[in-house]
Design an enzyme around this catalytic site. Sequence first.
Site, mmCIF file in Angstrom:
data_model
loop_
_atom_site.group_PDB
_atom_site.id
_atom_site.type_symbol
_atom_site.label_atom_id
_atom_site.label_comp_id
_atom_site.label_asym_id
_atom_site.label_seq_id
_atom_site.Cartn_x
_atom_site.Cartn_y
_atom_site.Cartn_z
ATOM 1 C CD GLU A 374 -3.255 0.545 2.032
ATOM 2 O OE1 GLU A 374 -4.159 1.362 2.161
ATOM 3 O OE2 GLU A 374 -3.216 -0.548 2.639
ATOM 4 C CD GLU A 643 -4.540 -0.715 8.941
ATOM 5 O OE1 GLU A 643 -5.195 -0.286 7.972
ATOM 6 O OE2 GLU A 643 -3.787 -1.702 8.866
#
Length: 770
Positions: A374, A643
Site C-alpha cells: 500500500e 492500525e
Amino acid sequence: MESRLDWDGWNYGRASSLDAGSQRFSVKNNLVKARIYATGLGDYVLKINNQKVGDQLLAPGWTDYLKKVYYQTYDVTSLLKSGENQLDAFLGNGWWSGGLGWGGGFHRYSQGPLRLLCQLELTYADGSTEVIASNKDWKIRLSPVIYDAMYHGEHYDARLEAKGTDADGWVTPVVLNDAQNPTTLFGPNKDPNVGEKADIFDMKKMEVVAQEAPPIRVTETKKAVTVTEPKPGHFVFDFGQNMAGIVHLSIPKATYSQEVVLHFAELLHEDGTVAQENLRSAKSTDRYICKSNGEAEEWEPMFLYHGFRYVEVVGFPGKPTVENVIAKVIHTDFQPIGEFSASEEILNKIYSNAKWTLKSNALSIPTDCPQRDERLGWMGDAQIFVASSCYLMDINSFWAKYARDIADSQHPSGYVYDVNPKMVVGGPSKPAWGDATLIVPWTTYEFFGDKRILEKNYESMKAWVEYMNTHTSTKKAGIYYFSDPDEKWFGYGDWVPVVASPGKPIGGAYQIYSNTLLAKAAHVLGKTKEAETYAALAKQYTTKYNELYFKDNNYEGKTQAANLMPLSFGIVPEKLKPVIAKNVADDVKAHQDHLTTGFIASQQILPRLTDYGYNDLAYKVATQKTYPSWGYMAENGATTMWELWNSDKERPEGMNSRNHFAYGSVIEWYFRYLAGVEPIEPGFKTFRISPKPPKGLNRVNFSYQSLYGPIVSNWERKDGKLILNVTVPPNTVADLELPLQAGQSASLEGKKLKKGVSKLQPGSYQILIQ
C-alpha cells in the site's frame, strides 16, 4: 520555478526496466565550481569517479508525474579532478514503474522505460563554462540491479558490475522528449472505478521544477539488539524498533555466486522466523549475489525502502554478527522542533511510538504505512495527524509539497482523491479524507505562518468545497453526504472504531468544517466577499445538520464519535455544548474509562473532554493500559502506532499494519493541553500557555523551537505546590492562562497574579501556584 534542465536531454535505455548510464569527460585545470542538475523517471543514483553524488535517497521523489517531476541540485566540485572523469547513473523503477497498490502492484505510471535528465555545469577560474548533459553521446547497459520493485525487493548481482570497458555491454541510448503512454493508476482494467478513465502520460505536459521539500536521507543507523538462529542457516536480526529504511550488508569473506537473501517483517512467527503475512502481496525480500571468493563485499539497495523491525538472513557465508547487517533509518529529512516528556512513563512510550510512526511514514509523501502493498498518500491519515506532526518536526515544506500533490491530482470537476498523488483508489474522495484539501494547508499555516500555502492552494480548496456545496446530495437534502449508487454506504466513517457510528452525518460535519476553513483562508488572503459567503454557508449547513441529525439531546448514533464531531466542528448550539460533552463523558465512563472511537474521533476525544471540564477523565483514557487504548499498544510491544486498536488479536494477514500514524494524533493533546501551548496568531507570533495538569500526573516538560526561538512550558508538583517554568521567545507575546483551582493563588517573582489571562513579554518566568 523555471527548469535549469534542457528537455533535449531525456535519455532512456532499452525496453528493460533497469539500466545504468555512463559518460566520460575531461575537466580542465582551475575548476572553481561544478554543479549537477538531475532528475529521472523513476529513481536515479549518480556517481562521479565511483563516488556517490549527494546523500539523497529515492530521488527525485514521488509527485504526480502526470503534472511534474522535481530536479535536484548537487555541488560536485570536490568529486572532480583535472583530466579524465566519469559520470555514472543508475536507474530504478521507484514509484514510477515498479507497481503500487494491493493485489500485486498493477497500478503504475508506466511499465518503462526508465529515463534520466542530467546536466553537469563546470565553471573555471577564467569565467568560462562547460556543460555535460545527458544526450546520445552517453552509453547505457543493463545494471547489476537485476530486479527492483518498491514492495517486493531489490536483487543485485554483483557479478554483473561493469568492468569499465566499451565491450562490456554498452550501447547508445535513445533521446526521448515527447513520449506518451497510457497509465494504470487505477488498475490494469479499462474502467475499474466508476467515472475514472486511464490517464495518458505526456512528457510535453510534465513540468520539471526544483525540489521544494527536504530530500529523503539516512537519519540514523541501528544495530540489532539480538541475533538468533531459529532454523539452521536462518539468522534473524531484531533491531528493537519498527522503522522505515534499508539495511547495509557486509560480508567479510564472500563465496562466488553465493546468494544472500534478506526477508523483512514487523513480526515473528512462534518459531522465531519472520512473519510476512500482514504484508499481503508485498514480498519485501532483497537478494545479493556475491562476485568474489574470500574477499570482503558490501551492499545496500538503491531504489526502495522497507518497513521492518526484523530481518531474516539466509545464505550468509559463515555466521553473521550485529556488524554484518546494519539498519539505516530513512525518511524525509525534516528536523525535530518539539520535545515532550512526563512523569508517567506510558505517556513517554506513546509519544515515542507516535514520533517513530511519523518518521516511518514520511517518505516524499505522508503514507498510511511503510511495509505492506500500500504505502499510499491517504488523506484521512494525513489530516488527522498533521497538527501533531507540526508540533514534532519542522515540517512546513513537506506539507506544502503534499498540498500541491493534492491540487495536481484534483479532478476537473473539483473532487479530490482519497490517495495523493492519485493512485489505486478512484474518486471522489470520502468525508474526512477529501477535507485534507483544506485541513492540511490551514493547519500548516497556523503553525508556521507562511500564507503562501494558502495562496497556492486556495483555488484547489475552493473547488473541493464547491464540489460538496453543489453536489446532488446537497441539493436533495440541504447538506452534503457521500453515498454509493444504492445509498447503502456513506464512506469510510470513523474508520476502524471499537463501536461503529453512522457514516452519513460525517459528510455534512466535514462540509461545515471545510466551509469554515475556506472562509478563514479567504479572510487571510483578503477575499472578503468570499469569506462572508462561505461563513454564511457554514452557518446554513449547521442549521440543517442539527435539523437532520440531532434528537433527544444526542446526535444520530449516540456514540462517542457521533457526538464528538459536531462538538469539535462548532455545530452544537452553545447552550447544548455541556449536554453533548456530558454524553461523551458518560459513554466513556460506561466503557470503564475507555474510548470507542476510530481514526477520526480519536483525535478529538481527549481535547473535548478537557475543554468541557473532564480533564481527569481524559487523562484516565490517555493512560489506560487495557484494550482499547494507546497504552495497550505500548504495553504489548508496539514501538510504533498500530492500525487497529487490537492488532495483536486480529489475524495477521489482511489489513493489519503495526506502523500507522493516525492514532498518533493523541500527542496533539499532550502539547496543546498537558503542556498547554498552542498558536493564537499563525507561526506563534502570539501564543497561549495554558497547561491543564490532571490528577495523578506530577511533571511535564515541553519545548518547541518556533520561528522566533524556543518556547518552554514545564510544570512540576512539589511540596503541595505547582511550579510552572515558561519561556517566551523574542518578538512574541504569550497569553498565560493558569490552572487555578478554588482557593488557589499564583505569584510571579513574588507578585500575585490575577485570575484570567496575563500577557507575558519575551523572557523566562517561574510561576508558583499554591
